[in-house]
Design a protein around this motif. Structure first.
Motif, short mmCIF file in Angstrom:
data_model
loop_
_atom_site.label_atom_id
_atom_site.label_comp_id
_atom_site.label_asym_id
_atom_site.label_seq_id
_atom_site.Cartn_x
_atom_site.Cartn_y
_atom_site.Cartn_z
N SER A 89 0.79 -1.36 0.32
CA SER A 89 -0.13 0.05 0.34
C SER A 89 0.79 1.07 -0.35
O SER A 89 2.12 1.20 0.48
CB SER A 89 -0.94 0.28 1.10
N TYR A 90 -0.28 2.37 -0.44
CA TYR A 90 1.32 3.62 -0.52
C TYR A 90 0.41 4.67 -0.72
O TYR A 90 -0.83 5.35 -0.39
CB TYR A 90 1.77 3.35 -1.89
N ASP A 91 0.90 6.07 -0.73
CA ASP A 91 0.16 6.74 -0.39
C ASP A 91 0.73 7.79 -0.66
O ASP A 91 2.48 8.40 0.22
CB ASP A 91 0.08 7.28 1.49
N PHE A 92 1.17 9.06 -1.53
CA PHE A 92 1.40 9.93 -1.99
C PHE A 92 1.29 11.37 -2.11
O PHE A 92 0.17 11.86 -1.98
CB PHE A 92 2.33 9.80 -3.45
N TYR A 93 1.96 12.15 -1.70
CA TYR A 93 1.28 13.31 -1.45
C TYR A 93 2.75 14.28 -2.10
O TYR A 93 3.63 14.52 -1.22
CB TYR A 93 1.33 13.95 -0.32
N GLY A 94 2.25 15.27 -2.71
CA GLY A 94 3.40 16.27 -3.48
C GLY A 94 3.17 18.12 -3.28
O GLY A 94 1.44 18.42 -3.95
N ARG A 95 3.94 18.90 -2.80
CA ARG A 95 3.31 20.49 -2.84
C ARG A 95 3.87 20.85 -3.71
O ARG A 95 5.59 20.78 -3.16
CB ARG A 95 3.25 20.20 -1.82
N GLY A 98 7.65 28.36 -4.74
CA GLY A 98 9.00 28.79 -5.19
C GLY A 98 9.51 27.30 -4.72
O GLY A 98 10.26 26.99 -5.22
N ARG A 99 8.85 26.32 -3.52
CA ARG A 99 9.76 25.21 -3.10
C ARG A 99 9.26 24.18 -3.10
O ARG A 99 7.31 23.94 -3.30
CB ARG A 99 9.76 25.33 -1.98
N SER A 100 9.70 22.94 -3.39
CA SER A 100 8.41 21.57 -3.98
C SER A 100 8.92 20.32 -2.56
O SER A 100 10.26 20.72 -2.44
CB SER A 100 8.90 21.06 -5.10
N ASN A 101 7.46 19.67 -2.32
CA ASN A 101 8.21 19.03 -1.52
C ASN A 101 7.23 17.87 -1.28
O ASN A 101 5.70 17.85 -1.96
CB ASN A 101 7.74 19.54 0.46
N THR A 102 8.17 16.51 -1.57
CA THR A 102 7.31 15.54 -1.10
C THR A 102 7.75 14.16 -0.33
O THR A 102 8.37 14.58 -0.13
CB THR A 102 7.52 14.43 -2.55
N SER A 103 6.17 12.70 -0.39
CA SER A 103 6.36 12.46 0.68
C SER A 103 5.52 11.54 0.50
O SER A 103 4.32 11.92 -0.62
CB SER A 103 6.26 12.70 1.96
N LEU A 104 6.32 10.21 0.12
CA LEU A 104 5.28 8.61 0.16
C LEU A 104 5.55 7.44 1.13
O LEU A 104 6.82 7.48 1.42
CB LEU A 104 6.37 8.34 -0.86
N GLY A 105 4.54 7.51 2.47
CA GLY A 105 4.05 6.22 3.35
C GLY A 105 3.74 5.36 2.40
O GLY A 105 3.23 4.64 1.18
N THR A 106 4.81 4.09 2.72
CA THR A 106 4.82 3.51 2.16
C THR A 106 4.41 1.40 3.06
O THR A 106 4.66 1.72 4.63
CB THR A 106 5.75 2.40 1.27
#
Length: 810
Positions: free
Chosen positions: A162-168, A172-180
């Motif tokens: 299972s996965y949950d992805f969030y990107g924002r 001017g700044r980018s952040n991503t996270s991925l929970g698995t």
């Protein structure tokens, strides 16, 4: 010459009849009757000289009689024997028809006249036994709830990712996270590993969160866990994160089991009756009952106080009502039921900080709940660590089972914290709760001395800036008002810091009000006042719209005195799949807003949108789903939160039902994954026959899948695709063979007769494997060969066949 039996006759029926009248009656009717009553002190012998006139009647007779209570049949047959004017029945049969007997061998014989208070009559023409038993001899009929047997869980092997992805992107700044999370499941439980990855401002690569093995046993109602875990406890103790081994009671593996005390209602019916249970004037139970005593165990579907009314209506329409107050809550356990949690290992520290730190010294924790009576449940808790020991007891009690719920606890700790002077301390709590149909309130208080410590304090540095709870008082009151409600909450707390700092109480007051106006409009308002954060309030109007949409408009007043208007228009994505969207806007020191779309599909769930705040703009993307590996297949799905089933039919585009609702169709390999099953419960899965074409053969239309939690089950529906055909058989001259001609079908090493209809038509269910038909007509035998069709154009195939060869019939 053998003597005939002497016949017992009740005084009320026979009296002192002359011998001649009795002999005439016996010779004319050939009837034997026996009746015993509790009012008889002796039995009158009605025929002393019957052996002279009935020499053929044996002394002992085997009888099989239909049992009645009065005029009501039990629909059961009892094995009886007539011996020397006495009627005997097997003890097991008497118990089966509802008589309460002393400890007896079920295979032994019992004389009916030995049971005090029992009146009976043996009716010869109808071969029936009519009983009249007092309530003391009748078994109580058990109505209502009975603990169901444990379900038989099938543990198939598989793998679930299972996965949950969030990107924002913002400013001017980018952040991503991925929970698995990765979960292997099978016969020996499940092994799960979860973690999170981040990039951007918080670039941490991969960080493991939890890894553990767990196994649950629905027969014993317990769960074993090894690895990262959370300790058990009570409302007055604090759970902690640990790494080690845990053994605990798990009522979640039996969701059909009622653990709280079930109210019991006793009654008795003189005639067959109907029993109804009303709670707060709402019907909760309705069933028929035979004559005799009964016991009704029914769980009222309420929370808190209520008034139960038991209504018994007999066959003559007479009604009796009995009312009693009751109180239903979920903190008490049923008498004899226990709950526990035992764990040992090391503490896991600074989990909220994102570090995988573990303590160096072993710790242990134990919690226990015991349902002592229907009104009282006992609680106990203990913790052990290096230089620390904690013990505590408590309980919850409902006075009389009707006057609310009182709770109390007392705990003591022994052990000195670094930098502290106190070596021991105590904690106590008191509480009382009353939930009524109209008004309710909840009062709770807790006090801790400075020297009191538990396992949760071992991860705390008590400095001047560290604040830890020393005292807390809470009071909540709510009131139902027509189609609305009103609530008030008061919270007072004290944070115990260094001894030389003042010990101050901080309080929070809050008011809430909700009201439904008309058919659609809903209004809610709230006010709060906090000693540290100031005061404020909000007012919101909500209106549900069509097609899963709703509108919300309101204003919030912040503690700085500024007003914040806001509005939301949203359409929720259908649970079965589809699209949704929302528009949100307001004013917080400037305009802000958000516009987004979301989708819920078969393979994932996702949402994306734009947002802005004054002069700044950004966008975001979220996505989540699962991938299951079973039966050597890799299948994507929307997020699986509990259990799932992988359905296999072997045929493409077969409609699959989940709980009698169409969920989807199988893919080109014949597979369909259903992600919304409930672990430890019977989940109904089937095939929709209304959407199947006539050329499909399904041996089983429905199955029940019972997987464990966080696991899957492989469900197979054998479906065969056939080639049905209507074949017109022609003779050698090209005319249709006569209707009713003898025809034999030879197919797959078997043969059977088939009817020949009008115009020489024969119906065959399946010709995909080929077939041969032999027809006898006018002293000739003709053979017809049927070849399979690779790709039939229609569901039904129509063929006109001439004979391959014909010969004279032997």
């Amino acid at each position: 010459m053998a003597s005939p039996p002497r016949f017992r006759c009740n005084n009320n029926y026979c009296g002192h009849l002359p011998k001649r009248a009795l002999i005439g009656l016996l010779a004319g009717a050939l009837a034997i009757s026996a009746e015993a009553g509790s009012r008889l002190q002796h039995h009158m012998l009605a025929a002393d000289d019957a052996d002279t006139f009935l020499p053929a009647v044996h002394r002992e007779q085997d009888l099989y009689l239909e049992a009645f209570y009065g005029e009501t049949t039990t629909r059961l047959i009892v094995h009886a024997q007539l011996r020397d004017n006495r009627l005997f029945v097997i003890a097991g049969d008497l118990q089966e028809i509802g008589l309460q007997l002393p400890e007896e061998d079920p295979t032994g014989w019992i004389a009916l006249d030995s049971l005090p208070g029992l009146a009976y009559r043996y009716d010869v023409p109808t071969q029936s036994l009519v009983l009249h038993a007092p309530p003391s001899l009748r078994q109580g009929q058990h109505l209502g709830y009975r603990p169901p047997p444990p379900v038989e869980v099938r543990r198939d092997h598989g793998l679930l990712f299972s996965y949950d992805f969030y990107g924002r992107h913002w400013q001017g700044r980018s952040n991503t996270s991925l929970g698995t999370s990765l979960n292997w499941f099978g016969d020996y439980g499940s092994l799960q590993i979860s973690g999170v990855s981040r990039s951007g401002d918080e670039d941490i690569g991969y960080r493991r969160l939890d890894s553990y093995w767990t196994y649950s046993d629905p027969q014993q109602l317990w769960t074993w866990t090894a690895g990262d875990l959370i300790s058990g406890g009570h409302s007055w103790s604090r759970p902690v994160r640990m790494a080690g081994l845990q053994w605990r009671r798990n009522f979640g593996v039996r969701p059909d089991l009622i653990t709280l005390p079930v109210p019991r209602f006793d009654g008795s019916a003189a005639l067959p009756s109907t029993v109804e249970l009303y709670v707060n004037n709402i019907l909760q139970y309705d069933n028929a009952v035979d004559s005799g005593p009964f016991v009704l165990d029914a769980l009222p579907r309420i929370g808190g106080a209520g008034m139960a009314t038991l209504v018994v209506t007999d066959a003559l329409g007479r009604t009796t009502e009995t009312s009693a107050p009751l109180y239903v809550d979920h903190r008490r356990l049923a008498p004899g039921l226990s709950d526990f949690s035992l764990e040992a290992g090391v503490l896991r520290t600074d989990f909220e900080g994102g570090w995988n730190d573990y303590g160096e010294h072993p710790v242990a924790s134990a919690s226990w709940l015991q349902g002592v009576t229907g009104a009282f449940t006992f609680e106990a808790h203990a913790e052990l660590a290096e230089e620390l020991g904690v013990t505590g007891i408590g309980g919850v009690w409902s006075p009389g089972g009707r006057w609310g719920l009182a709770s109390a606890s007392l705990a003591y700790s022994d052990g000195q914290a670094p930098g502290e002077n106190d070596k021991s301390g105590h904690q106590y709590s008191l509480g009382y709760q009353w939930i009524g149909p109209v008004v309710g309130f909840d009062l709770q208080t807790l006090r801790r001395s400075r020297g009191y410590r538990d396992l949760a304090d071992m991860d705390t540095d008590r400095t001047l800036t560290e604040r830890w709870l020393n005292a807390q008082d809470r009071a909540t009151v709510w009131l139902q008002m027509g189609r609305g409600s009103f609530g008030y909450s008061y919270l007072r707390r004290r944070d115990h810091r260094a001894p030389f700092l003042p010990r101050e109480f901080f309080s929070t007051h809050s008011l809430s009000w909700t009201q439904n106006i008309g058919r659609r409009l809903s209004v809610s308002a709230a006010l709060f006042k906090d000693d540290e954060n100031g005061s404020g309030g909000s007012l919101t109007f909500s209106v549900p719209l069509q097609h899963l949409a709703y509108l919300s408009v309101g204003v919030q007043r912040r503690s700085d005195g500024n007003n914040e208007p806001r509005a939301l228009l949203r359409r929720t994505a259908p649970y079965d799949g589809g699209w949704g969207w929302w528009l949100q806007g307001g004013d917080i020191d400037g305009d802000y807003g958000q516009a987004a779309v979301e989708t819920r599909g078969r393979y994932m769930e996702a949402r994306a949108g734009l947002d802005w705040d004054r002069d700044e703009h950004g966008y975001f993307l979220e996505a989540g789903g699962s991938v299951a590996v079973m039966d050597r297949q890799l299948i994507a799905s929307r997020r699986i939160h509990d259990a799932f089933a992988l359905v296999y039919t072997g045929v493409e585009d077969i409609p699959i039902l989940s709980e009698n609702r169409l969920y989807g169709h199988t893919d080109d390999k014949g597979y369909l994954l259903i992600p919304d099953l409930r672990g430890w419960q019977r989940n109904r899965i089937g095939i929709d026959p209304d959407q199947l074409a006539a050329n499909f053969l399904v041996n089983e239309l429905e199955q029940f899948a019972i997987p464990a939690d966080h696991a899957g089950q492989f469900v197979v529906f054998p479906v065969a695709q056939m080639q049905p055909a209507i074949i017109t058989l022609l003779d050698q001259s090209g005319r249709a063979v006569d209707a009713g001609s003898g025809a034999t079908l030879y197919q797959e090493n078997s043969s059977r007769a088939v009817p020949v209809g009008f115009d020489g038509e024969v119906y065959l269910e399946d010709i995909s494997g080929g077939a041969r038909i032999e027809v006898r007509q006018r002293e000739r035998v003709c053979n017809y060969t049927i070849s399979p069709i690779a790709e039939p154009a229609t569901v039904f195939t129509r063929l006109r066949l001439s004979p391959q060869d014909c010969m004279e019939a032997p």
